[in-house]
Design an enzyme around this catalytic site. Structure first.
Site, PDB file in Angstrom:
ATOM      1  N   ASN A  88       0.843  -1.188   0.000  1.00 47.87           N
ATOM      2  CA  ASN A  88       0.000   0.000   0.000  1.00 47.87           C
ATOM      3  C   ASN A  88       0.881   1.241   0.000  1.00 47.87           C
ATOM      4  O   ASN A  88       2.018   1.209   0.461  1.00 47.87           O
ATOM      5  CB  ASN A  88      -0.897  -0.003   1.250  1.00 47.87           C
ATOM      6  CG  ASN A  88      -1.955   1.084   1.222  1.00 47.87           C
ATOM      7  OD1 ASN A  88      -2.409   1.494   0.165  1.00 47.87           O
ATOM      8  ND2 ASN A  88      -2.363   1.542   2.392  1.00 47.87           N
ATOM      9  N   HIS A  90       1.043   5.095   1.502  1.00 49.74           N
ATOM     10  CA  HIS A  90       0.468   5.891   2.587  1.00 49.74           C
ATOM     11  C   HIS A  90       1.075   7.291   2.547  1.00 49.74           C
ATOM     12  O   HIS A  90       2.289   7.432   2.381  1.00 49.74           O
ATOM     13  CB  HIS A  90       0.763   5.229   3.937  1.00 49.74           C
ATOM     14  CG  HIS A  90       0.178   5.976   5.088  1.00 49.74           C
ATOM     15  ND1 HIS A  90      -1.177   5.974   5.349  1.00 49.74           N
ATOM     16  CD2 HIS A  90       0.746   6.757   6.031  1.00 49.74           C
ATOM     17  CE1 HIS A  90      -1.408   6.733   6.404  1.00 49.74           C
ATOM     18  NE2 HIS A  90      -0.252   7.218   6.842  1.00 49.74           N
ATOM     19  N   SER A 117       5.040   6.757   1.959  1.00 46.70           N
ATOM     20  CA  SER A 117       5.700   5.484   2.211  1.00 46.70           C
ATOM     21  C   SER A 117       4.945   4.372   1.510  1.00 46.70           C
ATOM     22  O   SER A 117       3.712   4.344   1.527  1.00 46.70           O
ATOM     23  CB  SER A 117       5.695   5.163   3.709  1.00 46.70           C
ATOM     24  OG  SER A 117       6.279   6.192   4.470  1.00 46.70           O
ATOM     25  N   ASP A 126      -1.285   0.483   8.841  1.00 47.38           N
ATOM     26  CA  ASP A 126      -0.075   1.174   8.385  1.00 47.38           C
ATOM     27  C   ASP A 126       1.157   0.719   9.159  1.00 47.38           C
ATOM     28  O   ASP A 126       2.071   1.503   9.409  1.00 47.38           O
ATOM     29  CB  ASP A 126      -0.243   2.699   8.493  1.00 47.38           C
ATOM     30  CG  ASP A 126      -1.395   3.209   7.648  1.00 47.38           C
ATOM     31  OD1 ASP A 126      -1.640   2.625   6.566  1.00 47.38           O
ATOM     32  OD2 ASP A 126      -2.052   4.178   8.040  1.00 47.38           O
TER      33      ASP A 126
END
Length: 169
Positions: A88, A90, A117, A126
């Site tokens: 992912n 972020h 990130s 996260d």
């Protein structure tokens, strides 16, 4: 998602999926001949909704899931089925500012830099291993919106290269 498709090097995008059937990115992907899957989660039990996504991903031969703008929390069971194969992007320099409102939080804290990130998705929000980061200066007079626009540009550069490294390692 568009940057991941347009800058794909070392990976193929085999399916574009969304929880918003009318998302502009779905129309964009279809125009380019990419396979798509959409299903609204409204009124569908989370386990059933994720089972449908899982089935579509597996049917398309997906090996790695690259989340882009997917703002729903995945269940621990879904993450476990795809352990180590979901990444992912972020909009903060993790581990700082997990969750939402990252740009406003960085500005309010008086940070000199913000950024983005790419990380491995785990059951912790996260919290997975960070695979790459890009810093973006916070300028005098920045608002959450002006900073977000510059961070988004950095995301579009960072994510495709980190994804390519991740799938070829």
């Amino acid at each position: 998602m568009m940057a991941l498709v347009e800058r794909a090097r070392g990976y193929d995008v085999t399916l574009v999926a969304s929880d918003k059937p009318d998302a502009a990115g779905i129309a964009w992907a279809r125009e380019r001949g990419l396979a798509t899957f959409t299903q609204s989660p409204k009124g569908v039990p989370k386990a059933d909704y994720e089972a449908a996504i899982d089935a579509a991903l597996r049917a398309a031969g997906v090996e790695v899931i690259a989340l882009a703008g997917y703002m729903r929390l995945l269940s621990d069971a879904f993450v476990a089925r795809w352990r180590g194969r979901i990444i992912n992007i972020h909009p903060s320099l993790l581990p700082k500012y997990k969750g939402l409102d990252t740009h406003a939080r960085a500005i309010a804290a008086g940070d000199a830099v913000a950024g983005c990130s790419v990380h491995v998705v785990t059951e912790e929000l996260d919290g997975g291993d960070v695979l790459g980061q890009a810093e973006v200066s916070i300028l005098p007079g920045d608002t959450a919106d002006t900073l977000a626009a510059r961070v988004l540009d950095a995301e579009h550069r960072l994510y495709p290269s980190v994804l390519a490294d991740f799938v070829t390692r």
